[in-house]
Motif scaffolding. Structure first.
Motif, PDB file in Angstrom:
ATOM      1  N   TRP A  81       0.829  -1.212   0.000  1.00 28.46           N
ATOM      2  CA  TRP A  81       0.000   0.000   0.000  1.00 28.46           C
ATOM      3  C   TRP A  81       0.867   1.268   0.000  1.00 28.46           C
ATOM      4  N   GLY A  82       2.172   1.114   0.245  1.00 32.23           N
ATOM      5  CA  GLY A  82       3.059   2.280   0.315  1.00 32.23           C
ATOM      6  C   GLY A  82       3.186   2.790   1.737  1.00 32.23           C
ATOM      7  N   LYS A  83       4.341   3.444   1.998  1.00 29.08           N
ATOM      8  CA  LYS A  83       4.655   3.857   3.368  1.00 29.08           C
ATOM      9  C   LYS A  83       3.624   4.826   3.952  1.00 29.08           C
ATOM     10  N   LYS A 138      -2.094   2.962   7.419  1.00 24.22           N
ATOM     11  CA  LYS A 138      -3.432   3.007   8.031  1.00 24.22           C
ATOM     12  C   LYS A 138      -4.487   2.427   7.077  1.00 24.22           C
ATOM     13  N   ASP A 139      -4.386   2.783   5.804  1.00 26.85           N
ATOM     14  CA  ASP A 139      -5.362   2.258   4.838  1.00 26.85           C
ATOM     15  C   ASP A 139      -5.257   0.747   4.727  1.00 26.85           C
ATOM     16  N   ALA A 140      -4.001   0.274   4.759  1.00 28.49           N
ATOM     17  CA  ALA A 140      -3.792  -1.175   4.688  1.00 28.49           C
ATOM     18  C   ALA A 140      -4.470  -1.842   5.881  1.00 28.49           C
ATOM     19  N   SER A 194       6.024  -2.649  10.046  1.00 31.29           N
ATOM     20  CA  SER A 194       6.647  -2.348   8.755  1.00 31.29           C
ATOM     21  C   SER A 194       7.485  -1.078   8.835  1.00 31.29           C
ATOM     22  N   TYR A 195       6.995  -0.086   9.613  1.00 34.70           N
ATOM     23  CA  TYR A 195       7.729   1.183   9.703  1.00 34.70           C
ATOM     24  C   TYR A 195       8.025   1.540  11.155  1.00 34.70           C
ATOM     25  N   ASP A 196       6.995   1.592  11.983  1.00 32.16           N
ATOM     26  CA  ASP A 196       7.207   1.984  13.382  1.00 32.16           C
ATOM     27  C   ASP A 196       6.095   1.357  14.221  1.00 32.16           C
TER      28      ASP A 196
END
Ligand SMILES: *[C@@H]1O[C@H](CO)[C@@H](O)[C@H](O)[C@H]1NC(C)=O
Ligand SMILES: *[C@@H]1O[C@H](CO)[C@@H](O)[C@H](O)[C@H]1NC(C)=O
Length: 488
Positions: free
Chosen positions: A257-259, A263-265, A284-286
């Motif tokens: 879904w991209g960084k 939230k959308d994911a 995935s990120y934080d």
């Protein structure tokens, strides 16, 4: 140019090549006029220096997996003229000499139509037996085939793997049961507290099937679907399947879904599965931002609307396992205030849970549940996933699985034999014909030198001259391996 030929034959694993090279020549090495060889399998116990070095002692083992080996490799017509020919040729090249026992195998082919003249007695599958006791015995039943007993050693000793997986998984169940009792007062959900994540981390498809089935002796959660096939084919269960799973996200389904759209994911995925638990990897990120801002604020209303049967299960997947779990619980606790259970421990609302599936082995598992208890978090809040440590990071040495000859008949006389190496008393082997007995206090003891021949033996004949004569269902295996109150 050398072009190797790969010959793919119709699958038949039951060739005569499954002995170690060294065993191939043993028929020439026993004393002349040997008419029987009797050997046994045990997980040796340490006679010197008990406990100290290891955190987990593994003082009992779960006996599991013989039925698979017997069915897959030893039952029925194992010997054919083609297989004898194949083995003869391979071994001639391998040893650069004609050492293969062609005469012996031809005898089995002709006299027994290729069925193996051996008898195997074993403790019931699933039995939990203290280390240092006999678990199964193997003996030749035809005087001409004395050499066969130790030919089958290699394939039989591979049982170390399902025994070790089942034993290690059961030790983890004991830890979880103990901490569940202490922090929740009951064992609800125990069967789903350690999920098998090991499919990708094992050496082969066969390993996956055997290992996953061994874990399912103790638990019901698995992603290693291969285990279900092994259980259904070789044991059978009353339930349609012996293991269960839930929808779960992986990093690709989030990062695709991209960084900027984590939230959308998350939102998309939880909406896809409104009525079942759904596990969402959130690092995935934080991970901390995901817990606090995305789950705790942006999507909060969607989560609180979920039922106790369909919780959101947040999965951290990086960092120090204990620190990460504690920090995630702390952040979630601020956003979704926990209740206090009857034992005085904190429990997040039933619509939200955590699963830790990174870096989990028996030692980190112990550290995490101990750390949670210290910080007053109930084990109800969490489940674990374990992969490599559950199915692959194990060796035959962990439980000292070994197969040794203890009795032979030579010139018509039975002789009790054993080894007792001067350099390691732990490697002393048992003597004579063996039997396993229950003591009045419910413990197990092995009687040596034929002293238990009068009855009460817990070893039952499972294999006789090519036939499987006793089988266990997977439900029986599970029953035998169940925890008892003294385990936690
Ligand atoms: C083996 O048995 C045969 C026949 O009974 C006997 O003649 C021979 O001496 C035995 N060999 C040994 C080494 O005991
Ligand atoms: C089990 O194997 C380990 C590793 O080889 C060894 O250190 C230990 O002494 C063995 N224990 C027994 C009882 O044989």
């Amino acid at each position: 140019l050398y072009v190797p030929t790969i010959v793919v034959k119709k699958e038949d694993n039951r060739h005569l090549l499954f002995a170690l090279s060294l065993q191939v020549t043993h028929y020439k090495q026993y004393p002349p006029n040997t008419s029987k060889v009797y050997s046994y399998f045990e997980c040796r116990e340490k006679r010197t220096d008990p406990s100290k070095s290891r955190k987990v002692k593994y003082d009992k083992t779960v006996f599991y997996g013989l039925q698979y080996i017997l069915n897959k490799y030893l039952k029925g017509k194992v010997v054919t003229p083609e297989k004898i020919q194949e083995a003869k040729e391979v071994y001639r090249e391998h040893f650069q000499d004609d050492v293969f026992n062609e005469k012996g195998w031809t005898y089995i082919l002709e006299k027994y139509n290729g069925h193996l003249p051996i008898e195997i007695k074993a403790v019931p599958e699933g039995s939990v037996i203290p280390r240092g006791n006999v678990l199964f015995t193997v003996e030749s039943t035809d005087p001409e085939c004395y050499w066969l007993t130790n030919w089958v050693e290699t394939i039989l000793v591979q049982i170390w793997y399902p025994i070790t997986v089942a034993t290690n998984s059961r030790e983890q169940k004991k830890i979880l049961a103990k901490y569940l009792m202490e922090t929740a007062g009951n064992l609800e959900g125990l069967a789903y507290k350690l999920h098998d994540f090991g499919y990708r981390g094992v050496s082969s498809q066969e390993t996956a099937g055997i290992g996953a089935s061994a874990h399912l002796v103790n638990f019901k959660g698995t992603d290693t679907v291969a285990g279900i096939g092994v259980i259904k084919k070789y044991y059978g269960t009353k339930d349609p399947v012996p293991g269960f799973s839930v929808p779960a996200a992986e990093h690709s389904t989030i990062t695709a879904w991209g960084k900027d759209h984590e939230k959308d994911a998350f939102e998309h995925i939880i909406k896809q599965f409104p009525n079942v638990p759904v596990s969402i990897v959130s690092d995935s990120y934080d991970i901390y931002n995901a817990c606090e801002k995305i789950w705790g604020e942006d999507l909060r209303s969607l989560i609180v609307a979920r039922s106790a049967d369909a919780p959101l299960v947040i999965r951290p997947d990086s960092g120090n396992p204990l620190d990460t779990v504690l920090k995630v619980l702390e952040i979630l606790g601020k956003k979704f205030p926990p209740l206090e259970n009857s034992k005085g421990y904190k429990v997040l609302p039933p619509y939200i849970r955590v699963i830790q599936g990174d870096g989990v082995d028996i030692n980190t598992l112990q550290e995490i549940v101990e750390g949670m208890k210290k910080h007053r978090w109930s084990i109800e809040n969490i489940a674990f996933g374990s992969g490599g440590a559950l199915l692959q990071k194990l060796t035959r040495d962990l439980l000292n699985c070994s197969f040794k000859c203890s009795y032979v008949v030579t010139n018509g006389l039975g002789v009790n034999v054993f080894k007792d190496p001067v350099a390691d008393p732990n490697k002393r082997s048992k003597k004579g014909r063996l039997s396993l007995h229950r003591t009045a206090s419910g413990n197990f003891v092995t009687l040596e030198e034929g002293k238990g021949d009068l009855g009460g033996d817990q070893l039952h004949t499972v294999f006789q001259n090519g036939k499987i004569v006793k089988t266990y269902t997977f439900d029986e295996v599970r029953d035998n391996a169940q925890l008892t109150e003294s385990d936690y």
